[in-house]
Design a protein around this motif. Structure first.
Motif, PDB file in Angstrom:
ATOM      1  N   PRO A 175      -8.609  -6.189  22.416  1.00 17.70           N
ATOM      2  CA  PRO A 175      -9.678  -5.980  23.410  1.00 17.70           C
ATOM      3  C   PRO A 175     -10.947  -6.761  23.076  1.00 17.70           C
ATOM      4  CG  PRO A 175      -8.601  -3.906  22.862  1.00 17.70           C
ATOM      5  CD  PRO A 175      -8.061  -4.931  21.911  1.00 17.70           C
ATOM      6  N   GLN A 176     -11.254  -6.887  21.783  1.00 20.44           N
ATOM      7  CA  GLN A 176     -12.442  -7.666  21.406  1.00 20.44           C
ATOM      8  C   GLN A 176     -12.203  -9.160  21.615  1.00 20.44           C
ATOM      9  OE1 GLN A 176     -11.285  -5.215  18.907  1.00 20.44           O
ATOM     10  NE2 GLN A 176     -12.509  -3.837  20.165  1.00 20.44           N
ATOM     11  N   VAL A 177     -10.986  -9.611  21.314  1.00 19.35           N
ATOM     12  CA  VAL A 177     -10.694 -11.039  21.482  1.00 19.35           C
ATOM     13  C   VAL A 177     -10.818 -11.441  22.952  1.00 19.35           C
ATOM     14  CG1 VAL A 177      -8.851 -12.785  21.361  1.00 19.35           C
ATOM     15  CG2 VAL A 177      -9.270 -11.266  19.408  1.00 19.35           C
ATOM     16  N   VAL A 178     -10.269 -10.653  23.860  1.00 23.69           N
ATOM     17  CA  VAL A 178     -10.269 -11.077  25.272  1.00 23.69           C
ATOM     18  C   VAL A 178     -11.612 -10.839  25.950  1.00 23.69           C
ATOM     19  CG1 VAL A 178      -7.782 -10.735  25.479  1.00 23.69           C
ATOM     20  CG2 VAL A 178      -9.345  -8.912  26.238  1.00 23.69           C
ATOM     21  N   THR A 179     -12.499 -10.075  25.334  1.00 27.26           N
ATOM     22  CA  THR A 179     -13.830  -9.892  25.931  1.00 27.26           C
ATOM     23  C   THR A 179     -14.899 -10.698  25.204  1.00 27.26           C
ATOM     24  OG1 THR A 179     -14.111  -7.910  24.578  1.00 27.26           O
ATOM     25  CG2 THR A 179     -13.352  -7.587  26.851  1.00 27.26           C
ATOM     26  N   GLY A 180     -14.479 -11.467  24.208  1.00 30.45           N
ATOM     27  CA  GLY A 180     -15.440 -12.320  23.503  1.00 30.45           C
ATOM     28  C   GLY A 180     -16.308 -11.561  22.522  1.00 30.45           C
ATOM     29  N   THR A 181     -15.937 -10.350  22.172  1.00 31.48           N
ATOM     30  CA  THR A 181     -16.766  -9.565  21.248  1.00 31.48           C
ATOM     31  C   THR A 181     -16.195  -9.511  19.836  1.00 31.48           C
ATOM     32  OG1 THR A 181     -15.664  -7.565  22.048  1.00 31.48           O
ATOM     33  CG2 THR A 181     -17.764  -8.126  23.073  1.00 31.48           C
ATOM     34  N   ALA A 182     -15.019 -10.110  19.604  1.00 31.27           N
ATOM     35  CA  ALA A 182     -14.508 -10.224  18.226  1.00 31.27           C
ATOM     36  C   ALA A 182     -15.481 -11.110  17.454  1.00 31.27           C
ATOM     37  CB  ALA A 182     -13.108 -10.824  18.231  1.00 31.27           C
ATOM     38  N   ARG A 183     -15.779 -10.727  16.245  1.00 40.97           N
ATOM     39  CA  ARG A 183     -16.808 -11.451  15.500  1.00 40.97           C
ATOM     40  C   ARG A 183     -16.189 -12.361  14.443  1.00 40.97           C
ATOM     41  NH1 ARG A 183     -19.347 -11.511  19.288  1.00 40.97           N
ATOM     42  NH2 ARG A 183     -21.014 -10.098  19.879  1.00 40.97           N
ATOM     43  N   TYR A 184     -16.280 -13.655  14.682  1.00 43.66           N
ATOM     44  CA  TYR A 184     -15.807 -14.664  13.720  1.00 43.66           C
ATOM     45  C   TYR A 184     -16.966 -14.972  12.758  1.00 43.66           C
ATOM     46  CZ  TYR A 184     -11.837 -15.090  16.877  1.00 43.66           C
ATOM     47  OH  TYR A 184     -10.720 -14.815  17.635  1.00 43.66           O
ATOM     48  N   THR A 185     -16.740 -15.928  11.897  1.00 40.48           N
ATOM     49  CA  THR A 185     -17.662 -16.161  10.783  1.00 40.48           C
ATOM     50  C   THR A 185     -19.130 -16.290  11.212  1.00 40.48           C
ATOM     51  OG1 THR A 185     -15.838 -17.344   9.753  1.00 40.48           O
ATOM     52  CG2 THR A 185     -18.009 -17.607   8.739  1.00 40.48           C
ATOM     53  N   PHE A 186     -19.363 -17.069  12.247  1.00 40.19           N
ATOM     54  CA  PHE A 186     -20.760 -17.373  12.604  1.00 40.19           C
ATOM     55  C   PHE A 186     -21.281 -16.540  13.758  1.00 40.19           C
ATOM     56  CE2 PHE A 186     -19.163 -21.293  10.618  1.00 40.19           C
ATOM     57  CZ  PHE A 186     -19.987 -21.240   9.501  1.00 40.19           C
ATOM     58  N   ASP A 187     -20.487 -15.542  14.151  1.00 38.96           N
ATOM     59  CA  ASP A 187     -20.896 -14.753  15.308  1.00 38.96           C
ATOM     60  C   ASP A 187     -21.801 -13.609  14.878  1.00 38.96           C
ATOM     61  OD1 ASP A 187     -19.280 -16.466  16.688  1.00 38.96           O
ATOM     62  OD2 ASP A 187     -17.615 -15.068  16.907  1.00 38.96           O
ATOM     63  N   LEU A 188     -22.895 -13.952  14.276  1.00 38.17           N
ATOM     64  CA  LEU A 188     -23.893 -12.944  13.920  1.00 38.17           C
ATOM     65  C   LEU A 188     -25.259 -13.603  13.875  1.00 38.17           C
ATOM     66  CD1 LEU A 188     -23.724 -11.997  10.137  1.00 38.17           C
ATOM     67  CD2 LEU A 188     -23.002 -14.175  11.074  1.00 38.17           C
ATOM     68  N   ASP A 189     -26.252 -12.790  14.095  1.00 42.04           N
ATOM     69  CA  ASP A 189     -27.626 -13.267  14.118  1.00 42.04           C
ATOM     70  C   ASP A 189     -28.252 -12.937  12.770  1.00 42.04           C
ATOM     71  OD1 ASP A 189     -29.832 -14.369  15.194  1.00 42.04           O
ATOM     72  OD2 ASP A 189     -30.462 -12.577  16.297  1.00 42.04           O
ATOM     73  N   VAL A 190     -28.649 -13.953  12.025  1.00 41.36           N
ATOM     74  CA  VAL A 190     -29.243 -13.709  10.708  1.00 41.36           C
ATOM     75  C   VAL A 190     -30.712 -14.145  10.765  1.00 41.36           C
ATOM     76  CG1 VAL A 190     -29.111 -14.215   8.247  1.00 41.36           C
ATOM     77  CG2 VAL A 190     -27.019 -14.170   9.622  1.00 41.36           C
ATOM     78  N   PRO A 191     -31.637 -13.206  10.691  1.00 39.44           N
ATOM     79  CA  PRO A 191     -33.055 -13.586  10.750  1.00 39.44           C
ATOM     80  C   PRO A 191     -33.428 -14.523   9.597  1.00 39.44           C
ATOM     81  CG  PRO A 191     -32.764 -11.196  10.936  1.00 39.44           C
ATOM     82  CD  PRO A 191     -31.433 -11.764  10.559  1.00 39.44           C
TER      83      PRO A 191
ATOM     84  N   ARG B 285      -6.411  -9.099  31.124  1.00 37.11           N
ATOM     85  CA  ARG B 285      -5.340  -8.110  31.023  1.00 37.11           C
ATOM     86  C   ARG B 285      -4.028  -8.814  30.665  1.00 37.11           C
ATOM     87  NH1 ARG B 285      -4.452  -3.781  29.291  1.00 37.11           N
ATOM     88  NH2 ARG B 285      -6.492  -3.153  30.066  1.00 37.11           N
ATOM     89  N   GLY B 286      -3.796  -9.992  31.261  1.00 34.57           N
ATOM     90  CA  GLY B 286      -2.573 -10.735  30.969  1.00 34.57           C
ATOM     91  C   GLY B 286      -2.490 -11.155  29.508  1.00 34.57           C
ATOM     92  N   PHE B 287      -3.602 -11.631  28.941  1.00 31.67           N
ATOM     93  CA  PHE B 287      -3.604 -12.052  27.536  1.00 31.67           C
ATOM     94  C   PHE B 287      -3.424 -10.846  26.607  1.00 31.67           C
ATOM     95  CE2 PHE B 287      -4.513 -16.567  26.664  1.00 31.67           C
ATOM     96  CZ  PHE B 287      -4.498 -17.030  27.970  1.00 31.67           C
ATOM     97  N   LEU B 288      -3.913  -9.687  27.018  1.00 30.14           N
ATOM     98  CA  LEU B 288      -3.696  -8.481  26.210  1.00 30.14           C
ATOM     99  C   LEU B 288      -2.236  -8.043  26.259  1.00 30.14           C
ATOM    100  CD1 LEU B 288      -6.442  -5.737  26.723  1.00 30.14           C
ATOM    101  CD2 LEU B 288      -5.734  -6.846  24.604  1.00 30.14           C
ATOM    102  N   ASP B 289      -1.673  -8.011  27.461  1.00 26.12           N
ATOM    103  CA  ASP B 289      -0.317  -7.479  27.635  1.00 26.12           C
ATOM    104  C   ASP B 289       0.751  -8.388  27.052  1.00 26.12           C
ATOM    105  OD1 ASP B 289      -1.363  -5.311  28.879  1.00 26.12           O
ATOM    106  OD2 ASP B 289      -0.904  -5.978  30.919  1.00 26.12           O
ATOM    107  N   ALA B 290       0.482  -9.686  27.064  1.00 22.23           N
ATOM    108  CA  ALA B 290       1.477 -10.631  26.535  1.00 22.23           C
ATOM    109  C   ALA B 290       1.171 -11.022  25.101  1.00 22.23           C
ATOM    110  CB  ALA B 290       1.523 -11.882  27.405  1.00 22.23           C
ATOM    111  N   GLN B 291       0.059 -10.499  24.544  1.00 22.30           N
ATOM    112  CA  GLN B 291      -0.412 -10.939  23.229  1.00 22.30           C
ATOM    113  C   GLN B 291      -0.474 -12.470  23.235  1.00 22.30           C
ATOM    114  OE1 GLN B 291      -0.524  -8.591  19.813  1.00 22.30           O
ATOM    115  NE2 GLN B 291      -2.161 -10.049  20.172  1.00 22.30           N
ATOM    116  N   GLY B 292      -1.307 -12.981  24.128  1.00 22.67           N
ATOM    117  CA  GLY B 292      -1.363 -14.426  24.342  1.00 22.67           C
ATOM    118  C   GLY B 292      -2.254 -15.150  23.351  1.00 22.67           C
ATOM    119  N   PHE B 293      -2.341 -14.649  22.133  1.00 23.13           N
ATOM    120  CA  PHE B 293      -3.200 -15.290  21.123  1.00 23.13           C
ATOM    121  C   PHE B 293      -2.717 -14.880  19.750  1.00 23.13           C
ATOM    122  CE2 PHE B 293      -4.849 -11.163  22.214  1.00 23.13           C
ATOM    123  CZ  PHE B 293      -5.054 -10.580  20.984  1.00 23.13           C
ATOM    124  N   GLN B 294      -3.175 -15.628  18.750  1.00 20.69           N
ATOM    125  CA  GLN B 294      -2.984 -15.207  17.354  1.00 20.69           C
ATOM    126  C   GLN B 294      -4.357 -15.061  16.706  1.00 20.69           C
ATOM    127  OE1 GLN B 294       0.114 -17.498  15.382  1.00 20.69           O
ATOM    128  NE2 GLN B 294       1.506 -17.142  17.086  1.00 20.69           N
TER     129      GLN B 294
END
Ligand code: FES
Length: 913
Positions: A164-180, A86-95
């Motif tokens: 919300p995705q960044v602070v819960t670890g659900t934001a998807r960066y380049t390799f954050d996907l499962d490729v069969p 909640r603190g990182f969301l409210d303060a925008q503690g990331f770029q």
């Protein structure tokens, strides 16, 4: 064996020697990030039985029978965020947010005592974007975000939509996907600075179990290209092949091995047999320009667009305004000196990489960590003779760029493998590869000569600049042009001259980096002007104030006036006023016995690149009455997605939550040059403004016709069109959508901006520093930055950009240095050898914005992502000069360098020299 992760049991056995980080990601916990794989950055931090560990160093088998928590498990089971989230969301503690999961896990485990000592507690946690102030505010619970009413988003502290995705670890960066069926690529790299490959045998590598292909120069297109991505490919020399039969720096690609696993691909690399004819190498740019020096690219100058290949000059700038000799003859005082800046690495926490496959329609699809998806698609099409509609390039959320991802460093080789194998292939750089296989900031040597009359009027201003562009010329000529341009143009002086040379050597290539050459030259010019003022007996700041250009004045560089560049708003006077006020305030004394001094520097930067920069945006009403905004530009922590939503929300009289942004995908709009040269707000933002404004008009036109009321009586209100007497009647937007659909009308609009004309932004920085003469230790007592960003669209976010730029610049000022040894090898290829600023290194900087509104930028805004970097090093050097009496000419200003200079000066004084 069973490992419990976020409350769920996992029975998969780790591979021998596997670390917990890769194990967790293979089970789908993509919130666990890779920043270094060496325990230096903290991005992979998880809890094991409640204790924070670097999962890249923690053997997976040791987690057997234990409970592991990743960032995805930090919230309560019913979804309530942990207080640190909640603190990182409210303060925008990331770029970019790539560090955030690790920071959250580290912080969540701190007790009261540890929280009271953040410099120590955050020692193992690196953030390259924020400068740590926002991180500290997040941890301390300082709230910055606002919730404005419909239509009032512009100028307010709106949080990033991906928060919300960044602070819960659900934001998807380049390799954050499962490729069969994914295959893995590893690169064999050159051990020589300069050599010809006389033979290459892949037979043994192909026999390694799991290896599917070994690609060499025999498999690569003959075509030459530049890894630099620009709207106009002709801006850069065509000097690079996907795989070449000549290697020009240690670390250059020699072969690519594709296998079932990274381990098999690495084993395949070790089995490739290469015979080299080692050739003489040149590492120093001045030596490289001397007759008889080894030639890096023996190519035809015209076809390769290399200025003078046989002199190793990739590109050059020469120009004179007025009469430089007459200007120096007129001067009462002249100062000249040579200044040097070092190699610096971008060190984005997400390394370069791409994963590509052939989609169900047979299209080559490349998912990449890039600032330029559209230009990358264009380059791939040119390289492999593919039509544009047979290639799609997308970027997920990008984990930091800073110019380093304005290159095609991985996509070409991954595409070659996919086109050959018709299987999905992934290449992800290691942290070490970032240092010798990616790019760096251009090291510069700048000789400055300046002259002025006794009254402080500049009469002559001359530069000779030499940059080391390394083995390839990507960005080299353009960086040199930019470096010599605004650095001279910001001062009113009738006689100016510049000679600049971007020079090839057999070293790791340089490329685009925040400020694009200006930071290096401005270090020299702002230091030289400070020194000239002292010789004239003038206050350096007032000397500069006397000579800066004013509103409406022509911006003269040595290339003459650029016709599309205007001072469309002017805040430099306000910048200097803030610094004067800061200087006048009571000052904190330094520690007893320390030397104390203050210094300032200023800079000007064009709000976009010359030659045009294109953005297309499409805005549309959706069936549920919300809006879709399709933009091409990538989001890598620069915050433009937030600003685009704010602009659109303002024009469409709604709230940002009702605007969905689709971006960074060559399928969503016609074209976008990319997120570089500070264009995210001023170019893509202007296209967003036009698209949103046009959509508002479309909606009102349709509503008026549909409702049979006067157009002038209709206006947009949140989720509806108001009409009728006093605007008392309303038709919800979703009803409007249905009505339009019934008659086949399209409630959508396009916006376009070509990036020209351009304006200029201004920045100034002031430091008060203390220096221990006995040790060379330096302390920043006060740091003030003032920025003319025009209308500030999101003050919280813009402040973060300034703080992040200042922090990066302080790293480059004080200690960051990519060192190259006598063979041409990078010997700082790890974070523990290449020191990045930590929380404890960065003081709070007071950030001030001027009150200006630009006549060109969208809603009065100007750019503010590169420029804060530029004045920091000279401001610090000028403060050091004031404190010590010594002019430091070489970066970085390390403690040992400062101490040695002080010691030598003391010895000279004692000996009466
Ligand atoms: Fe910390 Fe980007 S926000 S590395």
């Amino acid at each position: 064996m069973t490992i419990e992760v976020n409350g769920r049991p996992f029975d998969a056995d780790p591979r021998p020697g596997q670390c917990l980080r890769t194990y967790l990601r293979e089970q789908g916990w993509f919130g666990v990030k890779k920043g270094c794989d060496a325990g230096d950055c903290g991005a992979c931090t998880v809890h094991v039985d409640g204790e924070p560990v670097h999962s890249c160093l923690y053997p997976a088998f040791r987690a057997r029978g234990r409970s592991v928590t990743t960032v995805e498990g930090l919230a309560s089971p019913d979804g309530e965020l942990h207080p640190v989230q909640r603190g990182f969301l409210d303060a925008q503690g990331f770029q970019c947010g790539f560090c955030t999961a690790g920071l959250l896990m580290t912080t969540a485990a701190l007790d009261e005592e540890q929280l009271a000592d953040l410099p120590r507690a955050l020692k193992g946690s690196l953030c390259r974007c924020t400068g740590y102030r926002a991180v500290e505010d997040a941890i301390r619970g300082v709230r910055h975000t606002e919730v404005p009413a419909a239509g009032e988003a512009v100028g307010r502290n709106l949080p990033a939509p991906a928060g919300p995705q960044v602070v819960t670890g659900t934001a998807r960066y380049t390799f954050d996907l499962d490729v069969p069926g994914l295959l893995h690529m590893k690169l064999l790299r050159s051990p020589h600075a300069h050599a010809r490959i006389t033979a290459i045998d892949t037979a043994a590598a192909l026999r390694v179990p799991g290896v599917h292909a070994v690609l060499t120069h025999h498999d690569a297109p003959e075509r030459h290209f530049s890894t630099a991505r620009h709207e106009h490919p002709t801006d850069d020399p065509d000097d690079t092949r996907v795989l070449d039969d000549t290697v020009r720096h240690i670390g250059q690609r020699v072969a690519a091995v594709v296998a079932d696993s990274e381990a098999a691909a690495e084993e395949g690399c070790r089995a490739v047999e290469v015979a080299y004819e080692v050739l003489p190498a040149v590492l120093d740019p001045e030596e490289a320009m001397r007759p008889g020096a080894p030639v890096v690219h023996a190519k035809d100058a015209a076809t390769a667009r290399i200025s003078r290949p046989h002199d190793n000059v990739a590109g050059e700038v020469h120009g004179e305004a007025g009469d430089i000799a007459a200007g120096f003859a007129e001067a009462d005082e002249i100062y000249e000196e040579t200044f040097r800046t070092q190699r610096v690495q971008h060190a984005a926490l997400e390394t370069h990489g791409a994963v590509a496959w052939i989609d169900e329609d047979g299209r080559l699809t490349v998912r990449t960590s890039s600032q330029t998806p559209f230009l990358t698609r264009r380059a791939l099409c040119a390289l492999y003779d593919l039509p544009l509609d047979r290639v799609r390039v997308v970027a997920g959320r990008v984990g930091g760029g800073f110019g380093g991802k304005q290159e095609m460093l991985v996509e070409d080789i991954v595409a070659l493998a996919v086109l050959r194998l018709r299987r999905p292939v992934k290449l992800e750089y290691t942290r070490a590869e970032q240092f010798y296989g990616a790019t760096t900031r251009h090291p510069f040597t700048v000789h400055v000569k300046v002259g002025a009359r006794r009254d402080g009027t500049l009469t002559a201003f001359q530069l000779r600049a030499v940059s080391n562009t390394g083995a390839y010329g990507n960005h080299g000529p353009a960086v040199m042009f930019h470096a010599c341009d605004e650095s001279l143009a910001v001062y009113r002086c009738p006689n100016k001259k510049a000679d600049g040379y971007a020079v090839y050597t057999h070293t790791v290539p340089a490329g685009a980096f925040r400020g694009y050459g200006l930071g290096q030259v401005v270090f020299a010019t702002e230091s030289a002007l400070d020194e000239l003022a002292r010789r004239l007996g003038m206050d350096p700041l007032e000397f500069k104030a006397r000579n800066i250009i004013g509103p409406g004045e022509p911006m003269i560089s040595t290339g003459g006036e650029e016709e599309d560049l205007h001072i469309a708003s002017y805040g430099l006077d306000q910048c200097l006023a803030v610094i004067r006020a800061a200087r006048a305030e009571p000052a904190e004394p330094g520690p007893d016995g320390w030397l104390v001094g203050e210094g300032a520097a200023l800079a000007m930067i064009a709000t976009g690149p010359p030659g045009g920069h294109i953005a297309d945006v499409r805005a549309a009403l959706l069936p549920d009455g919300t809006f879709d905004l399709a933009v091409g530009t990538a989001e890598f922590g620069n915050g433009t997605t937030t600003v685009h939503r704010q602009i659109a929300a303002g024009e469409l009289a709604t709230t940002v939550e009702r605007i969905t942004v689709r971006q960074s995908d060559t399928d969503v709009v016609r074209h976008d040059t990319g997120a570089f040269a500070s264009t995210g707000v001023v170019v893509a933002g202007k296209a967003t403004l036009r698209a949103s404004r046009a959509l508002a008009a479309v909606l009102l036109d349709f509503a008026a016709a549909h409702l049979r009321v006067a157009r002038a009586d209709c206006r947009l209100v949140d989720e509806a069109v108001a009409y009728g007497p006093g605007g008392g009647s309303r038709i919800p937007l979703k009803e409007l959508y249905a009505a339009a659909r019934a008659v086949g009308a399209d409630l959508a609009a396009d916006g376009h901006f070509g990036g020209t004309p351009r304006s200029v932004a201004f920045n100034a920085h002031w430091f008060r520093v203390a220096v221990d003469p006995g040790t060379g230790e330096m302390r920043i007592l006060r740091s003030v930055h003032t920025a003319d960003a025009g209308k500030v669209m999101n003050p919280m976010q813009c402040r973060g950009q300034v703080e992040g730029g200042v922090a990066q610049a302080l790293g480059a000022t004080l200690f960051e240095d990519v060192r190259v040894d006598g063979r041409g090898a990078v010997d700082t290829a790890a974070f523990r050898r290449y020191r990045l600023p930590q929380y404890a290194d960065i003081p709070r900087t007071e950030v001030h914005f001027t009150q200006t509104a630009d006549a060109i930028g969208p809603l009065g805004a100007k750019s503010m992502s590169e420029s804060p970097f530029i004045p920091v090093a000279p401001a610090f050097a000028n403060a050091l000069r004031a404190a010590t009496g010594l002019r430091f000419t070489d970066l970085p200003l390390t403690r040992d360098r400062v101490w040695l200079a002080l010691d030598a000066a003391g010895t000279r004084a004692a000996e009466g020299r």
